[in-house]
Design a protein around this motif. Structure first.
Motif, PDB file in Angstrom:
ATOM      1  N   ALA A  76     -61.995 105.387  91.534  1.00  0.00           N
ATOM      2  CA  ALA A  76     -61.777 105.656  90.113  1.00  0.00           C
ATOM      3  C   ALA A  76     -63.097 105.993  89.431  1.00  0.00           C
ATOM      4  N   ARG A  77     -64.153 105.271  89.771  1.00  0.00           N
ATOM      5  CA  ARG A  77     -65.467 105.533  89.179  1.00  0.00           C
ATOM      6  C   ARG A  77     -65.967 106.920  89.564  1.00  0.00           C
ATOM      7  N   SER A  78     -65.792 107.311  90.818  1.00  0.00           N
ATOM      8  CA  SER A  78     -66.272 108.639  91.225  1.00  0.00           C
ATOM      9  C   SER A  78     -65.440 109.742  90.566  1.00  0.00           C
ATOM     10  N   LEU A  79     -64.140 109.500  90.397  1.00  0.00           N
ATOM     11  CA  LEU A  79     -63.311 110.488  89.699  1.00  0.00           C
ATOM     12  C   LEU A  79     -63.706 110.599  88.227  1.00  0.00           C
ATOM     13  N   LEU A  80     -64.007 109.470  87.595  1.00  0.00           N
ATOM     14  CA  LEU A  80     -64.482 109.500  86.210  1.00  0.00           C
ATOM     15  C   LEU A  80     -65.813 110.227  86.101  1.00  0.00           C
ATOM     16  N   ASP A  81     -66.731 109.947  87.029  1.00  0.00           N
ATOM     17  CA  ASP A  81     -68.024 110.637  87.021  1.00  0.00           C
ATOM     18  C   ASP A  81     -67.834 112.149  87.100  1.00  0.00           C
ATOM     19  N   ALA A  82     -66.942 112.595  87.964  1.00  0.00           N
ATOM     20  CA  ALA A  82     -66.691 114.031  88.113  1.00  0.00           C
ATOM     21  C   ALA A  82     -66.085 114.614  86.838  1.00  0.00           C
ATOM     22  N   GLU A  83     -65.156 113.894  86.214  1.00  0.00           N
ATOM     23  CA  GLU A  83     -64.528 114.411  84.995  1.00  0.00           C
ATOM     24  C   GLU A  83     -65.494 114.378  83.821  1.00  0.00           C
ATOM     25  N   ILE A  84     -66.365 113.375  83.761  1.00  0.00           N
ATOM     26  CA  ILE A  84     -67.389 113.326  82.711  1.00  0.00           C
ATOM     27  C   ILE A  84     -68.307 114.532  82.843  1.00  0.00           C
ATOM     28  N   GLU A  85     -68.733 114.832  84.049  1.00  0.00           N
ATOM     29  CA  GLU A  85     -69.603 115.988  84.271  1.00  0.00           C
ATOM     30  C   GLU A  85     -68.891 117.291  83.905  1.00  0.00           C
ATOM     31  N   ALA A  86     -67.620 117.412  84.279  1.00  0.00           N
ATOM     32  CA  ALA A  86     -66.857 118.619  83.948  1.00  0.00           C
ATOM     33  C   ALA A  86     -66.716 118.774  82.438  1.00  0.00           C
ATOM     34  N   GLU A  87     -66.442 117.677  81.733  1.00  0.00           N
ATOM     35  CA  GLU A  87     -66.299 117.753  80.278  1.00  0.00           C
ATOM     36  C   GLU A  87     -67.633 118.063  79.623  1.00  0.00           C
ATOM     37  N   ASN A  88     -68.718 117.477  80.133  1.00  0.00           N
ATOM     38  CA  ASN A  88     -70.049 117.814  79.603  1.00  0.00           C
ATOM     39  C   ASN A  88     -70.362 119.291  79.824  1.00  0.00           C
ATOM     40  N   ASP A  89     -69.932 119.835  80.951  1.00  0.00           N
ATOM     41  CA  ASP A  89     -70.123 121.263  81.211  1.00  0.00           C
ATOM     42  C   ASP A  89     -69.331 122.095  80.196  1.00  0.00           C
ATOM     43  N   ARG A  90     -68.103 121.674  79.890  1.00  0.00           N
ATOM     44  CA  ARG A  90     -67.321 122.388  78.877  1.00  0.00           C
ATOM     45  C   ARG A  90     -68.006 122.330  77.510  1.00  0.00           C
ATOM     46  N   ILE A  91     -68.594 121.181  77.180  1.00  0.00           N
ATOM     47  CA  ILE A  91     -69.326 121.056  75.911  1.00  0.00           C
ATOM     48  C   ILE A  91     -70.521 122.000  75.904  1.00  0.00           C
ATOM     49  N   ARG A  92     -71.263 122.070  77.003  1.00  0.00           N
ATOM     50  CA  ARG A  92     -72.415 122.983  77.077  1.00  0.00           C
ATOM     51  C   ARG A  92     -71.964 124.436  76.893  1.00  0.00           C
ATOM     52  N   ARG A  93     -70.861 124.794  77.533  1.00  0.00           N
ATOM     53  CA  ARG A  93     -70.347 126.160  77.409  1.00  0.00           C
ATOM     54  C   ARG A  93     -69.854 126.434  75.989  1.00  0.00           C
ATOM     55  N   PHE A  94     -69.209 125.447  75.379  1.00  0.00           N
ATOM     56  CA  PHE A  94     -68.759 125.571  73.988  1.00  0.00           C
ATOM     57  C   PHE A  94     -69.956 125.803  73.078  1.00  0.00           C
ATOM     58  N   ASP A  95     -71.017 124.992  73.281  1.00  0.00           N
ATOM     59  CA  ASP A  95     -72.226 125.119  72.468  1.00  0.00           C
ATOM     60  C   ASP A  95     -72.908 126.472  72.667  1.00  0.00           C
ATOM     61  N   ALA A  96     -72.714 127.069  73.840  1.00  0.00           N
ATOM     62  CA  ALA A  96     -73.306 128.381  74.123  1.00  0.00           C
ATOM     63  C   ALA A  96     -72.465 129.524  73.559  1.00  0.00           C
ATOM     64  N   GLY A  97     -71.327 129.195  72.924  1.00  0.00           N
ATOM     65  CA  GLY A  97     -70.522 130.212  72.280  1.00  0.00           C
ATOM     66  C   GLY A  97     -69.307 130.671  73.054  1.00  0.00           C
ATOM     67  N   GLU A  98     -69.064 130.105  74.236  1.00  0.00           N
ATOM     68  CA  GLU A  98     -67.864 130.480  74.992  1.00  0.00           C
ATOM     69  C   GLU A  98     -66.624 129.933  74.301  1.00  0.00           C
ATOM     70  N   ARG A  99     -65.523 130.662  74.439  1.00  0.00           N
ATOM     71  CA  ARG A  99     -64.242 130.206  73.910  1.00  0.00           C
ATOM     72  C   ARG A  99     -63.144 130.595  74.893  1.00  0.00           C
ATOM     73  N   GLY A 100     -61.960 129.981  74.725  1.00  0.00           N
ATOM     74  CA  GLY A 100     -60.809 130.345  75.544  1.00  0.00           C
ATOM     75  C   GLY A 100     -60.733 129.561  76.834  1.00  0.00           C
ATOM     76  N   GLY A 101     -59.748 129.886  77.635  1.00  0.00           N
ATOM     77  CA  GLY A 101     -59.575 129.240  78.940  1.00  0.00           C
ATOM     78  C   GLY A 101     -59.411 127.744  78.834  1.00  0.00           C
ATOM     79  N   ASP A 102     -60.373 127.038  79.397  1.00  0.00           N
ATOM     80  CA  ASP A 102     -60.294 125.571  79.393  1.00  0.00           C
ATOM     81  C   ASP A 102     -61.001 124.946  78.196  1.00  0.00           C
ATOM     82  N   LEU A 103     -61.462 125.751  77.266  1.00  0.00           N
ATOM     83  CA  LEU A 103     -62.133 125.246  76.067  1.00  0.00           C
ATOM     84  C   LEU A 103     -61.144 125.264  74.909  1.00  0.00           C
ATOM     85  N   ILE A 104     -60.219 124.334  74.940  1.00  0.00           N
ATOM     86  CA  ILE A 104     -59.132 124.337  73.958  1.00  0.00           C
ATOM     87  C   ILE A 104     -59.266 123.250  72.893  1.00  0.00           C
TER      88      ILE A 104
END
Length: 73
Positions: free
Chosen positions: A24-52
């Motif tokens: 569970a901890r490793s799955l949370l770590d992976a999802e935290i990293e994925a969500e942080n990546d989405r935040i970075r992409r959002f901050d860079a101006g990306e929209r659409g797809g998985d940035l909902i």
């Protein structure tokens, strides 16, 4: 002849729970990293797809996952 089976004085589920917590901890770590990546992409101006979600909602989600992960060890 019947084989004697030794009964352990403790539950063998304890080890299984630890494996489940580690998974569970490793799955949370992976999802935290994925969500942080989405935040970075959002901050860079990306929209659409998985940035909902809004950025605030994504950050709240990360904060909640971190709190759960850190509480479980």
């Amino acid at each position: 002849m019947e084989e004697h089976i030794e009964q352990l004085p403790y539950s063998d589920w304890v080890d299984q729970d630890l494996l489940t917590r580690d998974l569970a901890r490793s799955l949370l770590d992976a999802e935290i990293e994925a969500e942080n990546d989405r935040i970075r992409r959002f901050d860079a101006g990306e929209r659409g797809g998985d940035l909902i979600m809004t950025r605030a909602d994504m950050q709240r989600r990360v904060d909640a996952m971190i709190a759960v992960r850190d509480r479980s060890h």
